[in-house]
Design a protein around this motif. Structure first.
Motif, short mmCIF file in Angstrom:
data_model
loop_
_atom_site.label_atom_id
_atom_site.label_comp_id
_atom_site.label_asym_id
_atom_site.label_seq_id
_atom_site.Cartn_x
_atom_site.Cartn_y
_atom_site.Cartn_z
N GLN A 88 0.83 -1.20 0.00
CA GLN A 88 0.00 0.00 0.00
C GLN A 88 0.87 1.26 0.00
O GLN A 88 0.57 2.24 -0.68
CB GLN A 88 -0.92 -0.02 1.22
CG GLN A 88 -1.95 1.10 1.22
CD GLN A 88 -2.91 0.97 2.40
OE1 GLN A 88 -2.79 0.04 3.19
NE2 GLN A 88 -3.84 1.89 2.50
N SER A 89 1.97 1.24 0.76
CA SER A 89 2.86 2.40 0.79
C SER A 89 3.50 2.64 -0.58
O SER A 89 3.61 3.78 -1.05
CB SER A 89 3.95 2.18 1.84
OG SER A 89 3.37 2.01 3.12
N ARG A 90 3.90 1.56 -1.23
CA ARG A 90 4.49 1.70 -2.57
C ARG A 90 3.47 2.28 -3.57
O ARG A 90 3.81 3.12 -4.41
CB ARG A 90 4.98 0.34 -3.06
CG ARG A 90 6.25 -0.14 -2.35
CD ARG A 90 6.68 -1.49 -2.84
NE ARG A 90 7.91 -1.93 -2.18
CZ ARG A 90 8.45 -3.14 -2.37
NH1 ARG A 90 7.87 -4.00 -3.20
NH2 ARG A 90 9.57 -3.45 -1.75
N ILE A 101 3.18 5.99 -2.98
CA ILE A 101 4.35 6.71 -3.49
C ILE A 101 4.28 6.86 -5.01
O ILE A 101 4.58 7.92 -5.57
CB ILE A 101 5.63 5.97 -3.07
CG1 ILE A 101 5.81 6.05 -1.54
CG2 ILE A 101 6.85 6.54 -3.77
CD1 ILE A 101 6.91 5.19 -0.99
N GLN A 102 3.84 5.78 -5.71
CA GLN A 102 3.71 5.84 -7.16
C GLN A 102 2.68 6.88 -7.59
O GLN A 102 2.88 7.64 -8.55
CB GLN A 102 3.34 4.44 -7.69
CG GLN A 102 3.34 4.32 -9.20
CD GLN A 102 4.73 4.52 -9.79
OE1 GLN A 102 5.74 4.28 -9.12
NE2 GLN A 102 4.78 4.99 -11.02
N MET A 103 1.55 6.92 -6.84
CA MET A 103 0.52 7.90 -7.16
C MET A 103 1.04 9.33 -6.97
O MET A 103 0.76 10.22 -7.77
CB MET A 103 -0.72 7.66 -6.28
CG MET A 103 -1.48 6.38 -6.62
SD MET A 103 -2.83 6.06 -5.48
CE MET A 103 -3.86 7.50 -5.81
N LYS A 135 4.50 14.57 -11.60
CA LYS A 135 4.86 14.68 -13.02
C LYS A 135 3.81 15.43 -13.82
O LYS A 135 4.11 16.25 -14.69
CB LYS A 135 5.06 13.27 -13.58
CG LYS A 135 5.62 13.26 -15.00
CD LYS A 135 5.87 11.84 -15.45
CE LYS A 135 6.44 11.83 -16.86
NZ LYS A 135 6.65 10.44 -17.34
N GLU A 136 2.53 15.16 -13.48
CA GLU A 136 1.44 15.85 -14.17
C GLU A 136 1.49 17.36 -13.92
O GLU A 136 1.31 18.17 -14.83
CB GLU A 136 0.10 15.27 -13.70
CG GLU A 136 -1.11 15.84 -14.42
CD GLU A 136 -2.39 15.23 -13.89
OE1 GLU A 136 -3.47 15.71 -14.26
OE2 GLU A 136 -2.32 14.25 -13.09
#
Length: 634
Positions: free
Chosen positions: A435-437, A440-442, A448-449
């Motif tokens: 869930q933490s990963r 972080i990806q989100m 970036k957006e």
């Protein structure tokens, strides 16, 4: 897990409460009779009654009734059989029992508890009886194991000392979550027989603190407590374990130091003994008062250890030892009153039972389950599928009785829960990491957006800046715009207009001095007014150092000399009040002037005032100027 089983559920007794049993033992006369030959002051009236002469009226007697009265001819064996032996079977049922001797010094407490080689006391007889009961139960009840251990300690000057380990220091007293009294560091010696007990007990008894007094050649200077612990364990399931304890207490006697002749260290020991016995009396009074009030168990080490015996969960017997001589009358009277209060105390015994969980290796258990699940026996698989399909499931037949089977089911469920806890924790940890990963990806994608959205503006700003530099963008013939300066933010500063210094006459100067004559107030106000006067004299502006030096040239020399003499006269002969009347001289400076005058004599000239501490050259010139102008103004 420890369980409390009421006495109703146990095999011993039928009462939920147990009153403290009190026995009174009257020792015989000593070899030396009373000096007055008055005879005994106490007399037995039966197996439970006795009387003592009323000290307020010798023709009357006070009558007491207890559970048992042991007269002068009662033997050690009779005392043990009638008072102590009935409570010993409770120990093998997981309950506690307590026997303690109370009474004044020289009344026979140690003889009652220890006895002699020819006439053993309560302690050796009780321990022998415990081993006899253990042997008898081993023959009657198969499937049980018995473990017997002993501990022996003394309370000397409010210090708990281990008699089985003489080199030990003061031991602490603790209480566990089940309100059981514990002594960390106390020696527990396993016993296999009464001979083994005798081997350890006799040397430990010699370590007890004793001394000689006028009333007793071998007086106990400490409270001795012997603990016999019996652990009864069941070999088979559900592996029950019952723990019973026997406390055998020999209390030190209360002492009247006027009669014992105690001095020095004996007097300190006597004070500690009497204090602990007084606390014991307060505990008994608090227990008899009831109403849920505070019981001062913690006020003394003795009452802390006897907490289980008085108002606790033990079957208790108190043997009160008294003496028949008139010299012991008040000690005997006090002991009988204490015994009468103690027999009203009610204890609440319960069975201390523990279910011991068998230790099973998790890997072995999992391997056995895997082998059973992966075997090719179709009957086992069909039975498992049938149990899942049935609603409700049918109870399986087991060779044990219903109570045993229920305990085993609970143990197996506990075992599975303990075995699955590690795997469950691992899965929870993996889930948390995943869930933490994801989070972080989100966050990276969102960042970036936002950066992509901000890039066009950066490019446009770059182009604008470049074109503006080249002069290609926004070409026009209009003149460049100029920002109008704001007058509100930066107000114009007014320049100070300095008038020229004009000092041509003396008359305006004198006039200004008359107007600004300072009052006899604090030194600070004097300084301020002097500065004001200087300012008015100079036309409101600062003048140079050359003008400060030449101010005397504008004054009449005769008047100037007269003013200096007047100031010098005030400095030499003026009182404290007159000195304080001078300009720029306060209370502190006036006292310094008077002190300098007493040491060095009179001032020969006004300039010697600079020798006073705190009067600088600049301060002196201000002093001269202010005082001369002030005197001219007057």
């Amino acid at each position: 897990m420890a369980q409390r089983v009421s006495v109703n559920d146990a095999a011993v007794g039928s009462k939920r409460t147990s009153r403290v049993r009190v026995a009174v033992r009257l020792r015989p006369y000593m070899d030396k009779q009373d000096e007055k030959g008055e005879g005994p002051c106490v007399r037995g009236l039966g197996p439970q009654k006795l009387e003592i002469i009323n000290w307020r009226n010798a023709t009357e007697t006070l009558e007491y009734q207890f559970d048992v009265f042991h007269g002068e001819q009662t033997t050690q064996q009779e005392v043990f059989l009638t008072s102590v032996k009935p409570i010993l079977p409770h120990i093998l049922s997981g309950q506690n029992a307590s026997v303690f001797a109370y009474g004044p010094t020289g009344a026979g407490k140690t003889h009652t508890m220890l006895g002699s080689q020819e006439q053993p006391g309560i302690i050796p007889r009780a321990v022998r009886e415990v081993f006899n009961l253990v042997e008898a139960q081993k023959k009657e009840q198969d499937g049980w194991e018995y473990f017997v251990a002993m501990s022996y300690l003394e309370i000397y000057n409010e210090k708990v000392l281990d008699l089985l380990s003489p080199g030990s220091q003061d031991l602490p007293i603790r209480e566990d979550k089940d309100r059981n009294i514990l002594i960390p560091g106390l020696t527990h010696t396993p016993l296999s027989s009464f001979t083994d007990f005798d081997t350890h007990f006799i040397p430990a008894s010699l370590n007890r603190t004793t001394a000689s007094t006028k009333l007793n050649q071998r007086s106990s200077r400490s409270h001795a407590i012997l603990l016999i612990k019996v652990v009864k364990s069941q070999r088979g399931p559900p592996h029950r374990q019952q723990t019973g304890k026997l406390y055998l207490v020999d209390l030190a006697g209360s002492e009247d130091n006027r009669r014992t002749g105690n001095q020095g260290i004996r007097l300190k020991e006597s004070g500690a003994i009497n204090l602990s016995l007084f606390t014991l009396s307060k505990v008994v009074d608090a227990l008899n008062a009831g109403a849920g009030g505070r019981v001062p168990y913690r006020d003394s080490k003795l009452t802390r250890l006897l907490q289980d015996s008085l108002g606790g969960s033990a079957h208790s017997v108190m043997i009160t030892n008294i003496a028949p001589e008139y010299s012991y009358y008040f000690d005997t009277f006090s002991a009988l009153n204490f015994a009468a209060k103690s027999k009203q105390i009610v204890n609440r015994p319960f069975v201390r039972e523990t279910v011991v969980v068998p230790v099973i290796v998790p890997g072995k258990r999992a391997r056995e389950e895997q082998e059973a699940g992966g075997s090719g026996d179709p009957q086992i698989k069909r039975s498992k599928q049938g149990k899942k399909a049935e609603q409700p499931p049918s109870p399986p037949t087991q060779p044990h009785s219903s109570p045993d089977s229920s305990v085993l089911e609970r143990l197996l469920a506990l075992e599975k829960m303990m075995m699955g806890s590690a795997e469950r924790e691992r899965l929870d940890l993996l889930k948390t990491v995943a869930q933490s990963r994801k989070e972080i990806q989100m966050l990276k994608e969102k960042q970036k957006e936002l950066e992509d959205k901000a890039n066009p503006f950066k490019k446009q700003d770059g182009v604008t800046e470049k074109e503006s530099k080249d002069g290609l963008l926004f070409k026009t013939d209009l003149p460049p715009l100029h920002r109008k300066q704001s007058t509100a933010t930066k107000p114009r500063k007014q320049q100070a207009v300095v008038t020229p210094l004009q000092l041509s006459q003396v008359q305006p100067l004198l006039h200004s001095v008359l107007v600004c004559k300072p009052s006899q107030t604090l030194e600070k106000k004097k300084r301020v007014k002097a500065e004001i006067c200087e300012g008015k004299e100079n036309g409101g502006v600062d003048h140079s150092s050359a003008e400060d030096v030449n101010w005397e040239s504008h004054l009449d020399s005769a008047l100037l000399e007269q003013s200096r003499k007047k100031i010098l006269q005030t400095l030499n002969s003026g009182s404290l009040k007159e000195l304080k009347s001078l300009q720029l001289i306060g209370d502190k400076k006036a006292k310094l002037i008077m002190g300098w005058r007493e040491i060095h004599g009179e001032f020969t000239q006004v300039e010697e005032l600079k020798k006073i501490e705190g009067i600088t050259v600049k301060r002196f010139s201000s002093f001269i100027k202010a005082n001369i102008l002030s005197s001219m103004g007057k």
